[in-house]
Design a protein around this motif. Structure first.
Motif, mmCIF file in Angstrom:
data_model
loop_
_atom_site.group_PDB
_atom_site.id
_atom_site.type_symbol
_atom_site.label_atom_id
_atom_site.label_comp_id
_atom_site.label_asym_id
_atom_site.label_seq_id
_atom_site.Cartn_x
_atom_site.Cartn_y
_atom_site.Cartn_z
ATOM 1 N N HIS A 41 0.811 -1.205 0.000
ATOM 2 C CA HIS A 41 0.000 0.000 0.000
ATOM 3 C C HIS A 41 0.852 1.266 0.000
ATOM 4 N N ILE A 42 2.087 1.178 0.464
ATOM 5 C CA ILE A 42 3.028 2.284 0.293
ATOM 6 C C ILE A 42 3.406 2.382 -1.188
ATOM 7 N N ILE A 43 3.626 1.250 -1.823
ATOM 8 C CA ILE A 43 3.894 1.240 -3.272
ATOM 9 C C ILE A 43 2.721 1.868 -4.017
ATOM 10 N N LYS A 44 1.511 1.542 -3.610
ATOM 11 C CA LYS A 44 0.316 2.120 -4.248
ATOM 12 C C LYS A 44 0.293 3.643 -4.080
ATOM 13 N N LYS A 45 0.577 4.121 -2.879
ATOM 14 C CA LYS A 45 0.582 5.574 -2.636
ATOM 15 C C LYS A 45 1.590 6.264 -3.546
ATOM 16 N N ILE A 46 2.777 5.683 -3.660
ATOM 17 C CA ILE A 46 3.813 6.279 -4.506
ATOM 18 C C ILE A 46 3.397 6.202 -5.978
ATOM 19 N N GLY A 47 2.819 5.078 -6.386
ATOM 20 C CA GLY A 47 2.355 4.944 -7.761
ATOM 21 C C GLY A 47 1.227 5.909 -8.101
ATOM 22 N N ASP A 48 0.345 6.150 -7.127
ATOM 23 C CA ASP A 48 -0.761 7.095 -7.333
ATOM 24 C C ASP A 48 -0.284 8.540 -7.308
ATOM 25 N N HIS A 49 0.794 8.800 -6.558
ATOM 26 C CA HIS A 49 1.283 10.170 -6.357
ATOM 27 C C HIS A 49 2.809 10.219 -6.504
ATOM 28 N N PRO A 50 3.332 10.028 -7.726
ATOM 29 C CA PRO A 50 4.787 10.066 -7.915
ATOM 30 C C PRO A 50 5.373 11.367 -7.385
ATOM 31 N N GLY A 51 6.489 11.245 -6.649
ATOM 32 C CA GLY A 51 7.122 12.420 -6.072
ATOM 33 C C GLY A 51 6.620 12.752 -4.675
ATOM 34 N N ILE A 52 5.746 11.914 -4.132
ATOM 35 C CA ILE A 52 5.216 12.125 -2.783
ATOM 36 C C ILE A 52 6.354 12.027 -1.767
ATOM 37 N N PHE A 53 6.201 12.698 -0.640
ATOM 38 C CA PHE A 53 7.184 12.636 0.436
ATOM 39 C C PHE A 53 6.743 11.600 1.463
ATOM 40 N N SER A 54 7.710 11.017 2.167
ATOM 41 C CA SER A 54 7.389 9.991 3.165
ATOM 42 C C SER A 54 6.477 10.536 4.260
ATOM 43 N N SER A 55 6.643 11.797 4.630
ATOM 44 C CA SER A 55 5.791 12.394 5.668
ATOM 45 C C SER A 55 4.330 12.440 5.224
ATOM 46 N N GLU A 56 4.106 12.649 3.927
ATOM 47 C CA GLU A 56 2.742 12.662 3.405
ATOM 48 C C GLU A 56 2.129 11.263 3.453
ATOM 49 N N ILE A 57 2.936 10.252 3.146
ATOM 50 C CA ILE A 57 2.455 8.872 3.219
ATOM 51 C C ILE A 57 2.091 8.537 4.659
ATOM 52 N N ALA A 58 2.968 8.898 5.589
ATOM 53 C CA ALA A 58 2.716 8.621 7.006
ATOM 54 C C ALA A 58 1.413 9.265 7.450
ATOM 55 N N HIS A 59 1.230 10.516 7.090
ATOM 56 C CA HIS A 59 0.007 11.236 7.472
ATOM 57 C C HIS A 59 -1.241 10.585 6.875
ATOM 58 N N GLU A 60 -1.195 10.315 5.584
ATOM 59 C CA GLU A 60 -2.368 9.752 4.902
ATOM 60 C C GLU A 60 -2.707 8.349 5.375
ATOM 61 N N MET A 61 -1.685 7.557 5.733
ATOM 62 C CA MET A 61 -1.926 6.181 6.150
ATOM 63 C C MET A 61 -2.097 6.044 7.660
ATOM 64 N N GLY A 62 -1.848 7.130 8.392
ATOM 65 C CA GLY A 62 -1.989 7.077 9.838
ATOM 66 C C GLY A 62 -0.933 6.206 10.502
ATOM 67 N N ILE A 63 0.283 6.249 9.963
ATOM 68 C CA ILE A 63 1.404 5.442 10.450
ATOM 69 C C ILE A 63 2.537 6.406 10.800
#
Length: 149
Positions: A41-63
């Motif tokens: 699901h991290i791969i999915k987030k990056i694939g959906d939003h190329p160039g995303i920052f890890s902090s954005e993934i953490a926030h969106e996934m609640g991790i």
């Protein structure tokens, strides 16, 4: 206007909060494509939003950012993710999928299209008001889970 993709994303986030309590793995096209749910699901987030920052993934996934960082290191070592310095802030790294990462992303998307087609068809059949109602429900359900877990 309510976006049907937003409803699906909120549903997936809801399910993931429940499913992340388990250490189930998903396999796509062989042993080199086996992932824990959080990894794919991290791969999915990056694939959906190329160039995303890890902090954005953490926030969106609640991790936590620490968990995201550790998982990204593993995915980078396995050749699924690559980092690129941000032009505005060299300390921040933009995340992108490698060719292998894109293959995993595509396999994951195909998996959901195959296994979850009836759910996606149901969401597509809803009108705007129905989608808004379900979205509201999922927001409330997510709030409840956050209070209890």
């Amino acid at each position: 206007m309510t976006n049907k993709n937003t409803v699906i994303e909120r549903y997936i986030a809801f399910v993931e909060k429940i499913a992340n309590g388990k250490n189930n793995t998903l396999s796509f096209a062989g042993k080199d494509m086996t992932f824990y749910r959080g990894e794919i699901h991290i791969i999915k987030k990056i694939g959906d939003h190329p160039g995303i920052f890890s902090s954005e993934i953490a926030h969106e996934m609640g991790i936590t950012r620490a968990v995201i960082h550790k998982t990204l290191l593993k995915l980078e070592e396995r050749g699924f993710v690559e980092k690129e310095s941000d032009t505005e802030d060299k300390k921040r790294k933009k995340l992108f999928l490698t060719k292998r990462g894109q293959a995993a992303y595509t396999a994951h998307e195909q998996y959901h299209q195959r296994c979850d087609k009836s759910f996606f068809d149901f969401i597509d059949s809803l009108n705007e008001q129905e989608c808004a109602l379900i979205e509201c429900f999922l927001e409330k359900a997510n709030e409840m889970i956050e209070k209890h877990f």
